[in-house]
Design a protein around this motif. Sequence first.
Motif, PDB file in Angstrom:
ATOM      1  N   GLU A 187       1.099  -0.713   0.203  1.00  0.00           N
ATOM      2  CA  GLU A 187       0.295  -0.216   0.507  1.00  0.00           C
ATOM      3  C   GLU A 187       0.656   0.748   0.205  1.00  0.00           C
ATOM      4  O   GLU A 187       0.461   2.564  -1.027  1.00  0.00           O
ATOM      5  N   LEU A 188       2.064   1.270   0.265  1.00  0.00           N
ATOM      6  CA  LEU A 188       3.190   2.136   0.554  1.00  0.00           C
ATOM      7  C   LEU A 188       3.467   2.569  -0.582  1.00  0.00           C
ATOM      8  O   LEU A 188       3.630   3.320  -0.765  1.00  0.00           O
ATOM      9  N   ALA A 189       3.877   1.652  -1.065  1.00  0.00           N
ATOM     10  CA  ALA A 189       4.823   1.533  -2.815  1.00  0.00           C
ATOM     11  C   ALA A 189       3.513   2.145  -3.710  1.00  0.00           C
ATOM     12  O   ALA A 189       4.354   3.180  -4.227  1.00  0.00           O
ATOM     13  N   ARG A 190       2.406   1.648  -3.528  1.00  0.00           N
ATOM     14  CA  ARG A 190       1.057   2.770  -4.296  1.00  0.00           C
ATOM     15  C   ARG A 190       0.538   3.861  -4.013  1.00  0.00           C
ATOM     16  O   ARG A 190       1.068   4.762  -5.361  1.00  0.00           O
ATOM     17  N   ALA A 191       1.353   4.033  -2.774  1.00  0.00           N
ATOM     18  CA  ALA A 191       0.470   5.888  -2.116  1.00  0.00           C
ATOM     19  C   ALA A 191       1.693   6.528  -2.597  1.00  0.00           C
ATOM     20  O   ALA A 191       1.713   7.574  -3.453  1.00  0.00           O
ATOM     21  N   ILE A 192       2.489   6.068  -2.763  1.00  0.00           N
ATOM     22  CA  ILE A 192       4.308   6.712  -3.365  1.00  0.00           C
ATOM     23  C   ILE A 192       4.499   7.223  -5.218  1.00  0.00           C
ATOM     24  O   ILE A 192       4.369   8.037  -5.329  1.00  0.00           O
ATOM     25  N   HIS A 193       4.036   6.066  -5.665  1.00  0.00           N
ATOM     26  CA  HIS A 193       3.231   6.099  -6.996  1.00  0.00           C
ATOM     27  C   HIS A 193       2.521   7.070  -7.161  1.00  0.00           C
ATOM     28  O   HIS A 193       2.703   8.229  -8.409  1.00  0.00           O
ATOM     29  N   ALA A 194       1.293   6.928  -6.646  1.00  0.00           N
ATOM     30  CA  ALA A 194       0.434   7.941  -7.207  1.00  0.00           C
ATOM     31  C   ALA A 194       0.605   9.466  -6.459  1.00  0.00           C
ATOM     32  O   ALA A 194       0.178  10.343  -7.181  1.00  0.00           O
ATOM     33  N   LYS A 195       1.509   9.951  -5.665  1.00  0.00           N
ATOM     34  CA  LYS A 195       1.696  10.750  -5.628  1.00  0.00           C
ATOM     35  C   LYS A 195       3.042  11.546  -6.439  1.00  0.00           C
ATOM     36  O   LYS A 195       3.225  12.720  -6.575  1.00  0.00           O
ATOM     37  N   GLY A 196       3.417  10.930  -7.091  1.00  0.00           N
ATOM     38  CA  GLY A 196       4.400  11.371  -7.688  1.00  0.00           C
ATOM     39  C   GLY A 196       3.975  11.618  -9.245  1.00  0.00           C
ATOM     40  O   GLY A 196       2.819  11.390  -9.412  1.00  0.00           O
ATOM     41  N   PRO A 197       4.674  11.914 -10.019  1.00  0.00           N
ATOM     42  CA  PRO A 197       5.016  12.320 -11.291  1.00  0.00           C
ATOM     43  C   PRO A 197       4.237  10.951 -12.267  1.00  0.00           C
ATOM     44  O   PRO A 197       4.296  12.026 -14.146  1.00  0.00           O
ATOM     45  N   ARG A 198       4.866   9.922 -11.959  1.00  0.00           N
ATOM     46  CA  ARG A 198       4.456   8.842 -13.250  1.00  0.00           C
ATOM     47  C   ARG A 198       2.961   8.292 -12.545  1.00  0.00           C
ATOM     48  O   ARG A 198       2.598   7.283 -12.595  1.00  0.00           O
ATOM     49  N   ALA A 199       2.041   9.101 -11.424  1.00  0.00           N
ATOM     50  CA  ALA A 199       0.804   9.184 -11.519  1.00  0.00           C
ATOM     51  C   ALA A 199      -0.024   8.399 -12.403  1.00  0.00           C
ATOM     52  O   ALA A 199      -0.379   6.876 -12.119  1.00  0.00           O
ATOM     53  N   LYS A 200       0.001   9.052 -13.288  1.00  0.00           N
ATOM     54  CA  LYS A 200      -0.993   8.196 -14.599  1.00  0.00           C
ATOM     55  C   LYS A 200      -0.215   7.431 -15.628  1.00  0.00           C
ATOM     56  O   LYS A 200      -0.665   6.272 -16.467  1.00  0.00           O
ATOM     57  N   GLY A 201       1.247   6.425 -14.872  1.00  0.00           N
ATOM     58  CA  GLY A 201       2.127   5.481 -16.188  1.00  0.00           C
ATOM     59  C   GLY A 201       1.680   4.734 -14.881  1.00  0.00           C
ATOM     60  O   GLY A 201       0.703   4.468 -14.073  1.00  0.00           O
ATOM     61  N   PRO A 202       1.276   3.692 -15.670  1.00  0.00           N
ATOM     62  CA  PRO A 202       0.950   1.747 -14.834  1.00  0.00           C
ATOM     63  C   PRO A 202       2.083   1.499 -13.745  1.00  0.00           C
ATOM     64  O   PRO A 202       3.376   2.273 -13.416  1.00  0.00           O
ATOM     65  N   PHE A 203       1.095   0.903 -12.599  1.00  0.00           N
ATOM     66  CA  PHE A 203       1.730   0.421 -11.742  1.00  0.00           C
ATOM     67  C   PHE A 203       1.867  -1.025 -11.915  1.00  0.00           C
ATOM     68  O   PHE A 203       0.799  -1.702 -11.563  1.00  0.00           O
ATOM     69  N   VAL A 204       2.905  -1.586 -11.733  1.00  0.00           N
ATOM     70  CA  VAL A 204       3.418  -3.316 -12.018  1.00  0.00           C
ATOM     71  C   VAL A 204       3.862  -3.764 -10.433  1.00  0.00           C
ATOM     72  O   VAL A 204       4.647  -3.010 -10.406  1.00  0.00           O
ATOM     73  N   ALA A 205       3.346  -4.657 -10.188  1.00  0.00           N
ATOM     74  CA  ALA A 205       3.083  -5.616  -8.620  1.00  0.00           C
ATOM     75  C   ALA A 205       4.017  -7.084  -9.607  1.00  0.00           C
ATOM     76  O   ALA A 205       3.373  -7.986 -10.204  1.00  0.00           O
ATOM     77  N   LEU A 206       4.967  -7.329  -8.743  1.00  0.00           N
ATOM     78  CA  LEU A 206       4.683  -8.350  -8.480  1.00  0.00           C
ATOM     79  C   LEU A 206       5.524  -9.344  -7.397  1.00  0.00           C
ATOM     80  O   LEU A 206       6.735  -8.776  -6.575  1.00  0.00           O
ATOM     81  N   HIS A 207       5.231 -10.265  -6.476  1.00  0.00           N
ATOM     82  CA  HIS A 207       5.006 -11.518  -6.005  1.00  0.00           C
ATOM     83  C   HIS A 207       6.881 -11.766  -6.144  1.00  0.00           C
ATOM     84  O   HIS A 207       6.625 -12.782  -6.792  1.00  0.00           O
ATOM     85  N   CYS A 208       8.004 -11.529  -5.572  1.00  0.00           N
ATOM     86  CA  CYS A 208       8.908 -12.508  -5.981  1.00  0.00           C
ATOM     87  C   CYS A 208       9.161 -14.296  -6.227  1.00  0.00           C
ATOM     88  O   CYS A 208       9.190 -15.060  -6.389  1.00  0.00           O
ATOM     89  N   ALA A 209       8.364 -13.618  -4.251  1.00  0.00           N
ATOM     90  CA  ALA A 209       8.458 -15.555  -3.736  1.00  0.00           C
ATOM     91  C   ALA A 209       8.085 -15.933  -4.468  1.00  0.00           C
ATOM     92  O   ALA A 209       7.593 -17.396  -3.662  1.00  0.00           O
ATOM     93  N   ALA A 210       6.598 -15.735  -5.076  1.00  0.00           N
ATOM     94  CA  ALA A 210       6.007 -16.497  -5.498  1.00  0.00           C
ATOM     95  C   ALA A 210       6.147 -17.718  -6.904  1.00  0.00           C
ATOM     96  O   ALA A 210       5.520 -18.254  -7.242  1.00  0.00           O
ATOM     97  N   LEU A 211       7.471 -16.987  -7.708  1.00  0.00           N
ATOM     98  CA  LEU A 211       8.136 -18.091  -8.099  1.00  0.00           C
ATOM     99  C   LEU A 211       9.311 -18.556  -8.108  1.00  0.00           C
ATOM    100  O   LEU A 211       9.875 -18.263  -7.680  1.00  0.00           O
ATOM    101  N   ALA A 212       9.122 -20.069  -9.187  1.00  0.00           N
ATOM    102  CA  ALA A 212      10.984 -20.395  -8.827  1.00  0.00           C
ATOM    103  C   ALA A 212      11.116 -19.507  -9.918  1.00  0.00           C
ATOM    104  O   ALA A 212      10.564 -18.306 -11.262  1.00  0.00           O
ATOM    105  N   GLU A 213      12.472 -19.785 -10.075  1.00  0.00           N
ATOM    106  CA  GLU A 213      14.037 -19.045 -10.249  1.00  0.00           C
ATOM    107  C   GLU A 213      13.490 -18.553 -12.628  1.00  0.00           C
ATOM    108  O   GLU A 213      13.467 -17.254 -12.457  1.00  0.00           O
ATOM    109  N   SER A 214      13.391 -20.315 -12.800  1.00  0.00           N
ATOM    110  CA  SER A 214      12.852 -19.643 -14.189  1.00  0.00           C
ATOM    111  C   SER A 214      11.703 -18.802 -14.135  1.00  0.00           C
ATOM    112  O   SER A 214      11.954 -17.878 -15.469  1.00  0.00           O
ATOM    113  N   LEU A 215      10.750 -19.132 -13.812  1.00  0.00           N
ATOM    114  CA  LEU A 215       9.666 -17.801 -13.850  1.00  0.00           C
ATOM    115  C   LEU A 215      10.150 -16.394 -13.523  1.00  0.00           C
ATOM    116  O   LEU A 215       9.323 -16.070 -14.625  1.00  0.00           O
ATOM    117  N   LEU A 216      10.665 -16.179 -12.833  1.00  0.00           N
ATOM    118  CA  LEU A 216      10.554 -15.176 -12.204  1.00  0.00           C
ATOM    119  C   LEU A 216      11.347 -14.315 -12.710  1.00  0.00           C
ATOM    120  O   LEU A 216      11.397 -13.049 -13.761  1.00  0.00           O
TER     121      LEU A 216
END
Length: 464
Positions: A187-216
Amino acid sequence: MNAGKKQGSRVLVVDDEASARSGLEKLLRQEGYLVDAAADGVEALEVAAERPPNIVITDLKMPRMDGVALLGKLHEQDPDLPVIVVTAFGDVSSAVQAMRAGAEDYLTKPVDFDALLLAIERSIERSALRVEAENLRRQLREREGEGVEGLIGASPAMQKVYRMARQVAGARATVLITGESGTGKGELARAIHAKGPRAKGPFVALHCAALAESLLESELFGHERGAFTGADKRRIGRFEQAHGGTLFLDEVGEIAPSTQVKLLRVLQERTFERVGGNDPVSVDVRLIAATNRDLVTAVQEGRFREDLYYRLNVVHIDMPPLRVRDTDVLLLANHFLRRFAAENRRKIEGFTDRARGKIVAHRWPGNVRELENAIERAVVLCDDTLIDEEHLPIDVAPVPKGAVRIPGSTMAEIERYAILSTLEATNGSTTRAAELLDISIRTIQYRLHEYGMTAKSRRPPPAE
């Protein structure tokens, strides 16, 4: 709708009839829209994942995945995405079904292009109004002391987080957010994005622990067709999806060493190659990373690259656990109560005194996420206008020996309890404890010497 708004709006046309699809695509381009096309629902989901649309126009009767199923999948990813459905003249019942499923509007074939243009303009305008209304609500919450971009909390610990978030929002610098699970790092990461000059650009999230090395690696950088078994087409990775916006990597401490090297290169050179490819891809991405691991220890043990750690840790924000945010617990509980009561259509006005006492006394090892889940369960189980302690799925531990009771304790006892409990909450970090208590590190060290204790153990040192 003016030409400027049209030029920034992306329309996804979905129809299994090639002539109808290409005809709409051509006409909409002439009107100034950016247009993508797909032959069915399955292909539409792939296109939407790579190039998120502002509006979708879809046929209802299609192979593999029909329009209603597509509508449901799209709204799982973006509940506010406007979707216009197109159906045969004699099949209005299907259109009614689609409207009940959340479609913005529907038209019958053959499509009246002027009516379609009007429906598109109205849908995009309504979507813009919803975004504007949400922004106004967020501004009101901030004025009422509820934090930045919807973050809830007025405690001194959270006020420091808000100040740091506002300061770094406008910069390009990489941010590393640390903290226990459930504290709200995403939520904090989204808030930083929304308050900055990139707010109109995409916010893309990835949970690194959920994927095997090759898939990541494929998720981060994408892959070329034929890069590995099953790669039957080129795939755009998360870095390319986040171009012009923000990429949030959650649990970055779980990334394998080989992928750490490639991530470091992207941060240094802002270029990479897709898996199985040789052509460099340039990206403009602001990276925010988060972890609940101790990366300093991981660096010392050789499990995390030191150069990558310093690249990620340009700006460091630590999310405090809920147990050191005593003044925020009831504020958050009331916030979740209002939300879940509305979602479940329950007329619940608040908490009984016993329920409030139980909420305040619990240490919340799962932090804000645990509190959120507890309140949702309580709302579901409550059959009255007030939530009582029996509705809360938590057990309150007995008051530990040495804990202060107010009133009835001296100022020295209160100070001792505040210092020791804060050190326990911060795992013995005198620096973080000093920040939370708003005192100097030297004061904490002096008091520990008086108590005959060490910061790490919070217990008397062994006798010599």
